[in-house]
Design an enzyme around this catalytic site. Structure first.
Site, PDB file in Angstrom:
ATOM      1  N   ASP A   1      -0.093  11.497 -42.969  1.00 50.95           N
ATOM      2  CA  ASP A   1       0.446  10.662 -43.841  1.00 50.95           C
ATOM      3  C   ASP A   1      -0.130   9.188 -44.284  1.00 50.95           C
ATOM      4  OD1 ASP A   1       2.510  12.392 -44.174  1.00 50.95           O
ATOM      5  OD2 ASP A   1       4.031  10.774 -44.013  1.00 50.95           O
TER       6      ASP A   1
ATOM      7  N   PRO B   1       3.346   2.311 -34.964  1.00 53.05           N
ATOM      8  CA  PRO B   1       3.400   1.454 -36.293  1.00 53.05           C
ATOM      9  C   PRO B   1       2.081   1.336 -36.843  1.00 53.05           C
ATOM     10  CG  PRO B   1       3.756   0.364 -34.207  1.00 53.05           C
ATOM     11  CD  PRO B   1       3.608   1.802 -33.698  1.00 53.05           C
TER      12      PRO B   1
ATOM     13  N   GLY C   1       4.911   5.891 -36.729  1.00 55.06           N
ATOM     14  CA  GLY C   1       6.142   5.533 -36.120  1.00 55.06           C
ATOM     15  C   GLY C   1       6.509   6.698 -35.446  1.00 55.06           C
ATOM     16  N   ASP C   2       7.676   7.136 -35.559  1.00 60.23           N
ATOM     17  CA  ASP C   2       8.192   8.362 -35.022  1.00 60.23           C
ATOM     18  C   ASP C   2       8.638   9.537 -36.117  1.00 60.23           C
ATOM     19  OD1 ASP C   2       9.680   9.492 -32.288  1.00 60.23           O
ATOM     20  OD2 ASP C   2      10.972  10.108 -34.418  1.00 60.23           O
TER      21      ASP C   2
ATOM     22  N   VAL D   1       0.916  -1.326  -0.041  1.00 58.44           N
ATOM     23  CA  VAL D   1       0.010  -0.076   0.045  1.00 58.44           C
ATOM     24  C   VAL D   1       0.875   1.055   0.044  1.00 58.44           C
ATOM     25  CG1 VAL D   1      -1.779   1.216   1.248  1.00 58.44           C
ATOM     26  CG2 VAL D   1      -1.739  -1.331   1.292  1.00 58.44           C
TER      27      VAL D   1
ATOM     28  N   THR E   1       8.343   3.641 -32.409  1.00 58.89           N
ATOM     29  CA  THR E   1       9.138   3.556 -34.160  1.00 58.89           C
ATOM     30  C   THR E   1       8.981   1.962 -34.558  1.00 58.89           C
ATOM     31  OG1 THR E   1      10.902   4.345 -35.421  1.00 58.89           O
ATOM     32  CG2 THR E   1      11.479   3.575 -33.304  1.00 58.89           C
TER      33      THR E   1
ATOM     34  N   LYS F   1      -2.922  12.990 -50.733  1.00 65.23           N
ATOM     35  CA  LYS F   1      -3.829  13.582 -51.944  1.00 65.23           C
ATOM     36  C   LYS F   1      -3.379  14.972 -52.281  1.00 65.23           C
ATOM     37  CE  LYS F   1      -7.887  11.021 -50.643  1.00 65.23           C
ATOM     38  NZ  LYS F   1      -8.803  10.924 -49.526  1.00 65.23           N
TER      39      LYS F   1
ATOM     40  N   PRO G   1      10.469  -0.969   9.270  1.00 60.35           N
ATOM     41  CA  PRO G   1      11.753  -1.920   9.517  1.00 60.35           C
ATOM     42  C   PRO G   1      11.968  -2.714   7.830  1.00 60.35           C
ATOM     43  CG  PRO G   1       9.864  -2.911  10.689  1.00 60.35           C
ATOM     44  CD  PRO G   1       9.426  -1.763  10.102  1.00 60.35           C
TER      45      PRO G   1
ATOM     46  N   GLY H   1       3.216  -4.727 -39.980  1.00 59.79           N
ATOM     47  CA  GLY H   1       3.161  -4.899 -38.410  1.00 59.79           C
ATOM     48  C   GLY H   1       2.395  -4.232 -37.519  1.00 59.79           C
TER      49      GLY H   1
HETATM   50  N1  SAH Z   1       8.702   7.086 -39.289  1.00 62.13           N
HETATM   51  C1  SAH Z   1       8.266   5.733 -39.333  1.00 62.13           C
HETATM   52  C2  SAH Z   1       9.167   5.008 -40.583  1.00 62.13           C
HETATM   53  C3  SAH Z   1       8.667   5.614 -41.770  1.00 62.13           C
HETATM   54  S1  SAH Z   1       9.682   4.816 -43.116  1.00 62.13           S
HETATM   55  C4  SAH Z   1       8.705   4.838 -38.180  1.00 62.13           C
HETATM   56  O1  SAH Z   1       9.339   5.444 -37.339  1.00 62.13           O
HETATM   57  O2  SAH Z   1       8.526   3.748 -38.100  1.00 62.13           O
HETATM   58  C5  SAH Z   1       8.588   3.912 -43.883  1.00 62.13           C
HETATM   59  C6  SAH Z   1       9.081   2.356 -43.519  1.00 62.13           C
HETATM   60  O3  SAH Z   1       8.846   2.194 -42.246  1.00 62.13           O
HETATM   61  C7  SAH Z   1       8.408   1.150 -44.278  1.00 62.13           C
HETATM   62  O4  SAH Z   1       8.889   1.110 -45.709  1.00 62.13           O
HETATM   63  C8  SAH Z   1       8.487   0.086 -43.467  1.00 62.13           C
HETATM   64  O5  SAH Z   1      10.018  -0.297 -43.700  1.00 62.13           O
HETATM   65  C9  SAH Z   1       8.465   0.568 -42.263  1.00 62.13           C
HETATM   66  N2  SAH Z   1       7.176   0.558 -41.431  1.00 62.13           N
HETATM   67  C10 SAH Z   1       6.379   1.595 -40.815  1.00 62.13           C
HETATM   68  N3  SAH Z   1       5.417   0.868 -40.333  1.00 62.13           N
HETATM   69  C11 SAH Z   1       5.393  -0.378 -40.506  1.00 62.13           C
HETATM   70  C12 SAH Z   1       4.616  -1.572 -39.998  1.00 62.13           C
HETATM   71  N4  SAH Z   1       3.550  -1.431 -39.572  1.00 62.13           N
HETATM   72  N5  SAH Z   1       4.893  -2.641 -40.412  1.00 62.13           N
HETATM   73  C13 SAH Z   1       6.162  -2.905 -41.098  1.00 62.13           C
HETATM   74  N6  SAH Z   1       7.135  -1.945 -41.473  1.00 62.13           N
HETATM   75  C14 SAH Z   1       6.676  -0.708 -41.179  1.00 62.13           C
END
Ligand code: SAH
Length: 414
Positions: free
Chosen positions: A203, A180, A257-258, A35, A286, A225, A55, A369
């Protein structure tokens, strides 16, 4: 002055809620178990001068020594001297009763872990979001309190209650890493920034499902687009985010990702700086680390890989614009993570073998992924060209090269 006795129905009366401002004030915690472990970090976060009398301490509390003062002994009368607040958290009811009695005498409010009905204070279930503290007391039923607390926080996080954020809502650009692909893998800060934006510039690889949750007034600009032409489109993005921010809007630049990992995030920062537009950065989970990770493939493993190297494979080895020293890469023994490399993987594999890496080096290709179509193709440097072709691998994919792949898939690489 006479003090009236408490009313007969004291037990059924509601508590009087209050937010204690404990910065610089002495708070005494008696007990060093589970706790205490849950309470002490919140007291420290509030700036309290915390003293723990016990203690024994849990290992987690031991790790926090320095942030509080530890008295390595049992409770002794007088311990609450000078305290503003006390917590009786031992597993001995008699000791807790003694602490509460001392607290009562000193007019110090005191919580009690074993018997709330004997305590002068109760600890609510708490949480914070965007500067708002939520505290719930549900009639001494901790499960209800935490459920209600979670529901309220969820409503706040989803932006269903508009919060007036003042500073956070000042115009500018915020780079938001979306993770991702799985919408659950954005950070809490990233999600909040997205829901608070006036304009979202997204994006193709940014987690799409999150866009469906944007409030209706938000302007969504889909970069896929925008007018075509490779570098022209980055210039167009820079122009759009700057223009919207200068109109006084909060702009979220939303990517997969990042934003700084092959995301051209810094080009956008430079464009904003040039225009005098303030920029903040919310990092994202990422893909080179997270995508192998969700499949149970670690990019480092003790005794197997002491390094990992993330390389963009968008240019083949030997390309005049390539900045990668593939001879050096081939000599490395750790994990290689190749991104944007589906097309060039065959020539890269050949180059690595030519540079000295064993043809039998294990390879894992993870496509889509964390998304519904996620799949892993296992291969080796010698066979990766054929395997990519036969399995019809399409981007996005992360290609992991190295012995960590064998660690994760011993059945395949015995
Ligand atoms: N900024 C992103 C990467 C951009 S470059 C990051 O930080 O993850 C784009 C590449 O990222 C893709 O060609 C692939 O190699 C990878 N990528 C991004 N998302 C992915 C996913 N969900 N599954 C597999 N590869 C991925």
């Amino acid at each position: 002055m006479t003090i009236p006795a408490p009313p007969e129905n004291a037990d059924t009366l509601p508590p009087y809620p209050v937010g204690l401002r404990l910065a610089g004030r002495r708070v005494v915690v008696v007990g060093g178990g589970g706790v205490a472990q849950r309470r002490v970090p919140h007291l420290i976060a509030a700036g309290a001068v915390v003293e723990v009398v016990s203690p024994v301490l849990t290992p987690a509390l031991e790790g926090m020594i320095g942030e509080f003062t530890w008295h390595d002994r049992r409770y002794a009368p007088g311990d609450l001297d000078g305290a503003w607040y006390a917590l009786a958290l031992t597993d001995d009811a008699e000791v807790n009763a003694a602490i509460c009695a001392e607290a009562e005498e000193r007019r110090v409010f005191c919580v009690r872990a074993d018997d709330a009905s004997e305590a002068t204070a109760w600890t609510p279930a708490t949480g914070r979001h965007a500067g708002v503290t939520v505290a719930v007391l549900a009639n001494r039923d901790p499960r209800t309190s935490s459920t209600v607390r979670d529901e309220i926080l969820e409503v706040l996080r989803e932006g269903r209650i508009g919060l007036n954020h003042g500073r956070r809502r000042s115009p500018g650009v915020v780079l938001v890493g979306g993770g991702p692909g799985d919408p659950e893998l954005i950070t809490v800060a990233g999600r909040r920034a997205l829901m608070e934006a006036d304009v979202v510039v997204a994006d193709r690889l940014a987690p799409r499902e999150l866009l469906g949750e944007l409030p209706p007034h938000v302007e969504l600009i889909d970069v896929a687009k925008l007018p075509r032409g490779r570098s022209a489109s980055q210039e167009e993005i820079n122009r759009v985010i700057v223009e919207k921010a200068l109109e006084g809007k909060v702009v979220a630049r939303f990517k997969g990702g990042d934003n700084f990992v092959f995301g051209r995030g810094f080009e956008e920062i430079l464009a904003c700086r040039e225009a005098g537009v303030p920029v903040t950065v919310i990092p994202g989970v990422t893909s080179p680390i997270a995508v192998p990770g969700v499949t149970g493939l670690p990019i480092t493993h003790r005794g197997v890989a002491h390094e990992f190297t993330v390389i963009s494979g968008h240019l083949p080895p030997g390309h005049p614009e390539s900045l990668t020293d593939w001879d050096a890469v081939a000599r490395m023994t750790g994990t290689l993570v190749l991104m944007m490399a589906v097309q060039n993987a065959p020539v890269i594999a050949e180059r690595l073998v030519g540079g000295g890496r064993a043809p039998s080096t294990p390879v894992a290709i993870v496509c889509d992924g964390t998304m519904p179509g996620q799949r892993t193709v296992l291969s080796t440097l010698a066979t990766v060209a054929d395997d990519l072709e036969r399995e019809q691998v399409r981007p996005p994919a992360i290609i992991v090269v190295g012995d960590v792949v064998a660690v994760a898939h011993p059945e395949r690489f015995a």
